[in-house]
Write a protein that holds these residues in place. Sequence first.
Motif, mmCIF file in Angstrom:
data_model
loop_
_atom_site.group_PDB
_atom_site.id
_atom_site.type_symbol
_atom_site.label_atom_id
_atom_site.label_comp_id
_atom_site.label_asym_id
_atom_site.label_seq_id
_atom_site.Cartn_x
_atom_site.Cartn_y
_atom_site.Cartn_z
ATOM 1 N N LEU A 25 0.829 -1.199 0.000
ATOM 2 C CA LEU A 25 0.000 0.000 0.000
ATOM 3 C C LEU A 25 0.868 1.256 0.000
ATOM 4 O O LEU A 25 0.555 2.248 -0.679
ATOM 5 N N SER A 26 1.958 1.227 0.745
ATOM 6 C CA SER A 26 2.866 2.386 0.771
ATOM 7 C C SER A 26 3.468 2.636 -0.602
ATOM 8 O O SER A 26 3.529 3.775 -1.075
ATOM 9 N N ALA A 27 3.904 1.557 -1.255
ATOM 10 C CA ALA A 27 4.519 1.704 -2.577
ATOM 11 C C ALA A 27 3.508 2.222 -3.591
ATOM 12 O O ALA A 27 3.781 3.174 -4.335
ATOM 13 N N ASN A 28 2.324 1.623 -3.609
ATOM 14 C CA ASN A 28 1.321 2.030 -4.595
ATOM 15 C C ASN A 28 0.786 3.432 -4.336
ATOM 16 O O ASN A 28 0.533 4.197 -5.268
ATOM 17 N N GLY A 29 0.615 3.786 -3.068
ATOM 18 C CA GLY A 29 0.149 5.129 -2.755
ATOM 19 C C GLY A 29 1.130 6.193 -3.193
ATOM 20 O O GLY A 29 0.737 7.289 -3.620
ATOM 21 N N ALA A 30 2.436 5.860 -3.111
ATOM 22 C CA ALA A 30 3.462 6.839 -3.463
ATOM 23 C C ALA A 30 3.575 7.060 -4.967
ATOM 24 O O ALA A 30 3.961 8.139 -5.418
ATOM 25 N N ILE A 31 3.229 6.048 -5.749
ATOM 26 C CA ILE A 31 3.494 6.163 -7.188
ATOM 27 C C ILE A 31 2.235 6.318 -8.050
ATOM 28 O O ILE A 31 2.357 6.677 -9.229
ATOM 29 N N THR A 32 1.057 6.100 -7.502
ATOM 30 C CA THR A 32 -0.157 6.207 -8.326
ATOM 31 C C THR A 32 -0.330 7.601 -8.903
ATOM 32 O O THR A 32 -0.550 7.779 -10.111
ATOM 33 N N VAL A 33 -0.229 8.619 -8.046
ATOM 34 C CA VAL A 33 -0.410 10.004 -8.501
ATOM 35 C C VAL A 33 0.692 10.387 -9.478
ATOM 36 O O VAL A 33 0.436 11.031 -10.509
ATOM 37 N N VAL A 34 1.924 9.977 -9.169
ATOM 38 C CA VAL A 34 3.053 10.309 -10.049
ATOM 39 C C VAL A 34 2.842 9.698 -11.437
ATOM 40 O O VAL A 34 3.048 10.358 -12.466
ATOM 41 N N LYS A 35 2.408 8.447 -11.475
ATOM 42 C CA LYS A 35 2.152 7.789 -12.757
ATOM 43 C C LYS A 35 1.036 8.500 -13.530
ATOM 44 O O LYS A 35 1.141 8.707 -14.749
ATOM 45 N N ALA A 36 -0.036 8.856 -12.823
ATOM 46 C CA ALA A 36 -1.183 9.475 -13.487
ATOM 47 C C ALA A 36 -0.807 10.825 -14.087
ATOM 48 O O ALA A 36 -1.175 11.133 -15.228
ATOM 49 N N VAL A 37 -0.094 11.637 -13.331
ATOM 50 C CA VAL A 37 0.323 12.951 -13.829
ATOM 51 C C VAL A 37 1.260 12.794 -15.023
ATOM 52 O O VAL A 37 1.117 13.471 -16.052
ATOM 53 N N ALA A 38 2.214 11.868 -14.894
ATOM 54 C CA ALA A 38 3.167 11.655 -15.986
ATOM 55 C C ALA A 38 2.460 11.113 -17.227
ATOM 56 O O ALA A 38 2.804 11.478 -18.363
ATOM 57 N N ALA A 39 1.464 10.245 -17.042
ATOM 58 C CA ALA A 39 0.710 9.705 -18.179
ATOM 59 C C ALA A 39 -0.044 10.818 -18.899
ATOM 60 O O ALA A 39 -0.110 10.855 -20.139
ATOM 61 N N PHE A 40 -0.616 11.764 -18.133
ATOM 62 C CA PHE A 40 -1.338 12.887 -18.731
ATOM 63 C C PHE A 40 -0.386 13.790 -19.515
ATOM 64 O O PHE A 40 -0.703 14.251 -20.625
ATOM 65 N N VAL A 41 0.796 14.033 -18.950
ATOM 66 C CA VAL A 41 1.763 14.931 -19.601
ATOM 67 C C VAL A 41 2.355 14.299 -20.853
ATOM 68 O O VAL A 41 2.505 14.962 -21.887
ATOM 69 N N THR A 42 2.684 12.999 -20.774
ATOM 70 C CA THR A 42 3.384 12.354 -21.888
ATOM 71 C C THR A 42 2.449 11.729 -22.915
ATOM 72 O O THR A 42 2.868 11.473 -24.044
ATOM 73 N N GLY A 43 1.222 11.462 -22.527
ATOM 74 C CA GLY A 43 0.293 10.786 -23.431
ATOM 75 C C GLY A 43 0.607 9.318 -23.624
ATOM 76 O O GLY A 43 0.151 8.704 -24.589
#
Length: 312
Positions: A25-43
Amino acid sequence: MNLWSVIEGALVAGADSKKSIFYALSANGAITVVKAVAAFVTGSGSLLAEAVHSLADCGNQALLLLGLSKAKHPPSDEFPLGSGKEIYFWSFIVAILLFSMGGLFSINEGIHKLQAHEPLRMPALALGVLVFALFAEGAALFGCIREINKVRGERSLLRWFRESRQSELIVIFAEDLAALLGLSLAIIAVAASWITGEPRYDAMGSIAIGTVLVLVAVFLAKEVKDLLVGQGVEKPVRKEMLAFLQAQQQVDAVLNLRTLHMGTDVMVAIKARMARHPDDVSMIESINEIEKAFKGRFPEVAWLFFEPDLRD
């Protein structure tokens, strides 16, 4: 029931399972938002698939904590053997979510990207986020394996996975392993798109990630289904139980031994031919002594039914 009360309930549960869930849960909580933002920026379709995968995993781990909490409800007239199987139900729900929200979404996103031919923007950022996530998920998997090693003995990880009765630990291990495989595929897909300038590699990466998640979910659902139907204790434990009973002087022969896992608790039913006793009271006292010693040797046994008989 709020999340904190669920977490408090999980803390009372087996430390192995609780620690593994919080690592993940700690690992996923830390990276979910980062992945989502990066996915939006990079497409990036692969990165978006990974963001949805991590989001689903966070929800899954919350469900496992809920299941651990509910599994601790005491026996009642309505549920005479307690609610231990709650954790199996929620583990099965996790497998369904991994299949649908994680796997099918990723495949659908990849198909959409194949048709849209959308270019990949800022691939270096996408790769950086994926590499960061790979290390975070690797740390979570390491923590999970460390807890598994405390209980698997000399068995391989695959054999432990097939034989274990701790569904929550099975789920976390499967999720962490799927996450590492998915991230590896995403890194390869994004790197290929960056090097060749062909966005279809990124789309195919999303489809590959979805396929991995679907396969893991199906395999996981099969293992948890067996627990839901009703599995006994693991073979080495059953062998140890039989040896313990056969070593009792008051027991002439063990005619039958039935076990059933109820989450962290176990129900045991024994039918045995007793050695000759002077009277019925003496036999009952012997049975009580055996039951007490048996529960002392196997503390996971919450319910023990002992039937003296002449034949099975």
